[in-house]
Design a protein around this motif. Sequence first.
Motif, PDB file in Angstrom:
ATOM      1  N   LYS B   1       0.842  -1.192   0.000  1.00  0.00           N
ATOM      2  CA  LYS B   1       0.000   0.000   0.000  1.00  0.00           C
ATOM      3  C   LYS B   1       0.883   1.251   0.000  1.00  0.00           C
ATOM      4  O   LYS B   1       1.796   1.362   0.787  1.00  0.00           O
ATOM      5  CB  LYS B   1      -0.900  -0.024   1.241  1.00  0.00           C
ATOM      6  N   GLN B   2       0.567   2.184  -0.890  1.00  0.00           N
ATOM      7  CA  GLN B   2       1.382   3.399  -1.005  1.00  0.00           C
ATOM      8  C   GLN B   2       1.240   4.254   0.251  1.00  0.00           C
ATOM      9  O   GLN B   2       0.124   4.499   0.728  1.00  0.00           O
ATOM     10  CB  GLN B   2       0.911   4.180  -2.225  1.00  0.00           C
ATOM     11  N   GLU B   3       2.352   4.724   0.760  1.00  0.00           N
ATOM     12  CA  GLU B   3       2.351   5.667   1.875  1.00  0.00           C
ATOM     13  C   GLU B   3       3.219   6.856   1.497  1.00  0.00           C
ATOM     14  O   GLU B   3       4.289   6.701   0.910  1.00  0.00           O
ATOM     15  CB  GLU B   3       2.872   5.009   3.145  1.00  0.00           C
ATOM     16  N   VAL B   4       2.735   8.036   1.853  1.00  0.00           N
ATOM     17  CA  VAL B   4       3.435   9.281   1.526  1.00  0.00           C
ATOM     18  C   VAL B   4       3.741  10.011   2.827  1.00  0.00           C
ATOM     19  O   VAL B   4       2.843  10.208   3.653  1.00  0.00           O
ATOM     20  CB  VAL B   4       2.585  10.165   0.596  1.00  0.00           C
ATOM     21  N   THR B   5       4.995  10.403   2.997  1.00  0.00           N
ATOM     22  CA  THR B   5       5.446  11.039   4.232  1.00  0.00           C
ATOM     23  C   THR B   5       6.087  12.384   3.899  1.00  0.00           C
ATOM     24  O   THR B   5       6.886  12.476   2.951  1.00  0.00           O
ATOM     25  CB  THR B   5       6.477  10.157   4.954  1.00  0.00           C
ATOM     26  N   GLN B   6       5.755  13.400   4.686  1.00  0.00           N
ATOM     27  CA  GLN B   6       6.356  14.718   4.486  1.00  0.00           C
ATOM     28  C   GLN B   6       7.093  15.148   5.756  1.00  0.00           C
ATOM     29  O   GLN B   6       6.548  15.048   6.862  1.00  0.00           O
ATOM     30  CB  GLN B   6       5.284  15.753   4.134  1.00  0.00           C
ATOM     31  N   ILE B   7       8.297  15.609   5.540  1.00  0.00           N
ATOM     32  CA  ILE B   7       9.135  16.067   6.641  1.00  0.00           C
ATOM     33  C   ILE B   7       9.723  17.422   6.238  1.00  0.00           C
ATOM     34  O   ILE B   7      10.174  17.578   5.095  1.00  0.00           O
ATOM     35  CB  ILE B   7      10.280  15.079   6.935  1.00  0.00           C
ATOM     36  N   PRO B   8       9.726  18.444   7.148  1.00  0.00           N
ATOM     37  CA  PRO B   8       9.164  18.382   8.495  1.00  0.00           C
ATOM     38  C   PRO B   8       7.660  18.626   8.496  1.00  0.00           C
ATOM     39  O   PRO B   8       7.109  19.034   7.481  1.00  0.00           O
ATOM     40  CB  PRO B   8       9.896  19.535   9.196  1.00  0.00           C
ATOM     41  N   ALA B   9       7.026  18.423   9.622  1.00  0.00           N
ATOM     42  CA  ALA B   9       5.596  18.704   9.736  1.00  0.00           C
ATOM     43  C   ALA B   9       5.329  20.201   9.781  1.00  0.00           C
ATOM     44  O   ALA B   9       4.278  20.668   9.342  1.00  0.00           O
ATOM     45  CB  ALA B   9       5.019  18.039  10.981  1.00  0.00           C
ATOM     46  N   ALA B  10       6.297  20.942  10.344  1.00  0.00           N
ATOM     47  CA  ALA B  10       6.155  22.399  10.415  1.00  0.00           C
ATOM     48  C   ALA B  10       7.524  23.025  10.278  1.00  0.00           C
ATOM     49  O   ALA B  10       8.536  22.437  10.672  1.00  0.00           O
ATOM     50  CB  ALA B  10       5.503  22.823  11.728  1.00  0.00           C
ATOM     51  N   LEU B  11       7.552  24.224   9.716  1.00  0.00           N
ATOM     52  CA  LEU B  11       8.810  24.912   9.445  1.00  0.00           C
ATOM     53  C   LEU B  11       8.575  26.411   9.557  1.00  0.00           C
ATOM     54  O   LEU B  11       7.588  26.922   9.010  1.00  0.00           O
ATOM     55  CB  LEU B  11       9.273  24.558   8.026  1.00  0.00           C
ATOM     56  N   VAL B  13      10.654  30.073   9.011  1.00  0.00           N
ATOM     57  CA  VAL B  13      11.876  30.665   8.470  1.00  0.00           C
ATOM     58  C   VAL B  13      11.707  32.176   8.376  1.00  0.00           C
ATOM     59  O   VAL B  13      10.580  32.688   8.269  1.00  0.00           O
ATOM     60  CB  VAL B  13      12.217  30.095   7.074  1.00  0.00           C
ATOM     61  N   PRO B  14      12.825  32.919   8.398  1.00  0.00           N
ATOM     62  CA  PRO B  14      12.734  34.363   8.174  1.00  0.00           C
ATOM     63  C   PRO B  14      12.565  34.652   6.689  1.00  0.00           C
ATOM     64  O   PRO B  14      13.023  33.889   5.824  1.00  0.00           O
ATOM     65  CB  PRO B  14      14.069  34.884   8.702  1.00  0.00           C
ATOM     66  N   GLU B  15      11.935  35.761   6.413  1.00  0.00           N
ATOM     67  CA  GLU B  15      11.726  36.191   5.040  1.00  0.00           C
ATOM     68  C   GLU B  15      13.046  36.254   4.275  1.00  0.00           C
ATOM     69  O   GLU B  15      14.074  36.668   4.819  1.00  0.00           O
ATOM     70  CB  GLU B  15      11.064  37.567   5.039  1.00  0.00           C
ATOM     71  N   GLY B  16      13.015  35.811   3.026  1.00  0.00           N
ATOM     72  CA  GLY B  16      14.194  35.885   2.171  1.00  0.00           C
ATOM     73  C   GLY B  16      14.997  34.596   2.110  1.00  0.00           C
ATOM     74  O   GLY B  16      15.840  34.426   1.214  1.00  0.00           O
ATOM     75  N   GLU B  17      14.728  33.703   3.048  1.00  0.00           N
ATOM     76  CA  GLU B  17      15.493  32.460   3.089  1.00  0.00           C
ATOM     77  C   GLU B  17      15.024  31.497   1.993  1.00  0.00           C
ATOM     78  O   GLU B  17      13.836  31.447   1.650  1.00  0.00           O
ATOM     79  CB  GLU B  17      15.321  31.817   4.454  1.00  0.00           C
ATOM     80  N   ASN B  18      15.953  30.717   1.461  1.00  0.00           N
ATOM     81  CA  ASN B  18      15.616  29.606   0.564  1.00  0.00           C
ATOM     82  C   ASN B  18      15.309  28.388   1.425  1.00  0.00           C
ATOM     83  O   ASN B  18      15.945  28.180   2.465  1.00  0.00           O
ATOM     84  CB  ASN B  18      16.778  29.291  -0.373  1.00  0.00           C
ATOM     85  N   LEU B  19      14.349  27.577   1.008  1.00  0.00           N
ATOM     86  CA  LEU B  19      13.991  26.433   1.836  1.00  0.00           C
ATOM     87  C   LEU B  19      13.600  25.240   0.975  1.00  0.00           C
ATOM     88  O   LEU B  19      13.262  25.378  -0.206  1.00  0.00           O
ATOM     89  CB  LEU B  19      12.851  26.807   2.787  1.00  0.00           C
ATOM     90  N   VAL B  20      13.665  24.065   1.618  1.00  0.00           N
ATOM     91  CA  VAL B  20      13.348  22.811   0.944  1.00  0.00           C
ATOM     92  C   VAL B  20      12.349  22.027   1.771  1.00  0.00           C
ATOM     93  O   VAL B  20      12.543  21.838   2.980  1.00  0.00           O
ATOM     94  CB  VAL B  20      14.629  21.961   0.737  1.00  0.00           C
ATOM     95  N   LEU B  21      11.298  21.580   1.123  1.00  0.00           N
ATOM     96  CA  LEU B  21      10.320  20.696   1.747  1.00  0.00           C
ATOM     97  C   LEU B  21      10.499  19.296   1.147  1.00  0.00           C
ATOM     98  O   LEU B  21      10.735  19.169  -0.058  1.00  0.00           O
ATOM     99  CB  LEU B  21       8.899  21.195   1.490  1.00  0.00           C
ATOM    100  N   ASN B  22      10.361  18.292   1.982  1.00  0.00           N
ATOM    101  CA  ASN B  22      10.627  16.928   1.557  1.00  0.00           C
ATOM    102  C   ASN B  22       9.379  16.060   1.527  1.00  0.00           C
ATOM    103  O   ASN B  22       8.487  16.199   2.379  1.00  0.00           O
ATOM    104  CB  ASN B  22      11.641  16.287   2.502  1.00  0.00           C
TER     105      ASN B  22
END
Lengths: 115, 111
Positions: B1-11, B13-22
């Motif tokens: 069965k397919q399962e999808v996980t996202q990390i982090p649950a919450a993030l 950051v200060p304005e202007g920062e580059n960020l990555v969601l997984n």
Amino acid sequence: DVKVTQSSRYLVKRTGEKVFLECVQDMDHENMFWYRQDPGLGLRLIYFSYDVKMKEKGDIPEGYSVSREKKERFSLILESASTNQTSMYLCASSFALNIAKNIQYFGAGTRLSVL
Amino acid sequence: KQEVTQIPAALSVPEGENLVLNCSFTDSAIYNLQWFRQDPGKGLTSLLLIQSSQREQTSGRLNASLDKSSGRSTLYIAASQPGDSATYLCAVENQGGKLIFGQGTELSVKP
């Protein structure tokens, strides 16, 4: 722009009532979907339809039924509402099955409270 | 069965920062992967769709990548703004047109 319209933003119903949630899309999409969204559980698929008068059960169909008499309209029916059906309900549509770029478009949601 | 996980649950950051969601998924036999944005109390808005044969998609300050063999996708947001504050959801589509969603990452961008 694709528009998916859900008839109500907020609904309050009593236990045992029959509840109809309506969804209409204006882009001649083949597929339509009903989800519920709950904190900690995410979005879960209730039912979907890939053609008029066709329906398929999703992951949590118990306590729900659907109707698709016209291509643009997909109704979710709670035959006898219960408190555990209090949730945010989201309708979506997409063009067709098994095409590469098959974006799902969502309505604004209906927040249903069953008292 | 397919399962999808996202990390982090919450993030946050200060304005202007580059960020990555997984986003990770357990079954690599996917048709496509989609990233959505959801504002509080609202429906979902599609941001990017990556077909299974593609490696990435870009839209403005957003870039999504897909590594099907390892079951991973990332959403990169450049030069974040307070208006980017929302919950970001990834979803994979298997055969049959059904989407399986992750739980989402709640992003807050502080001015």
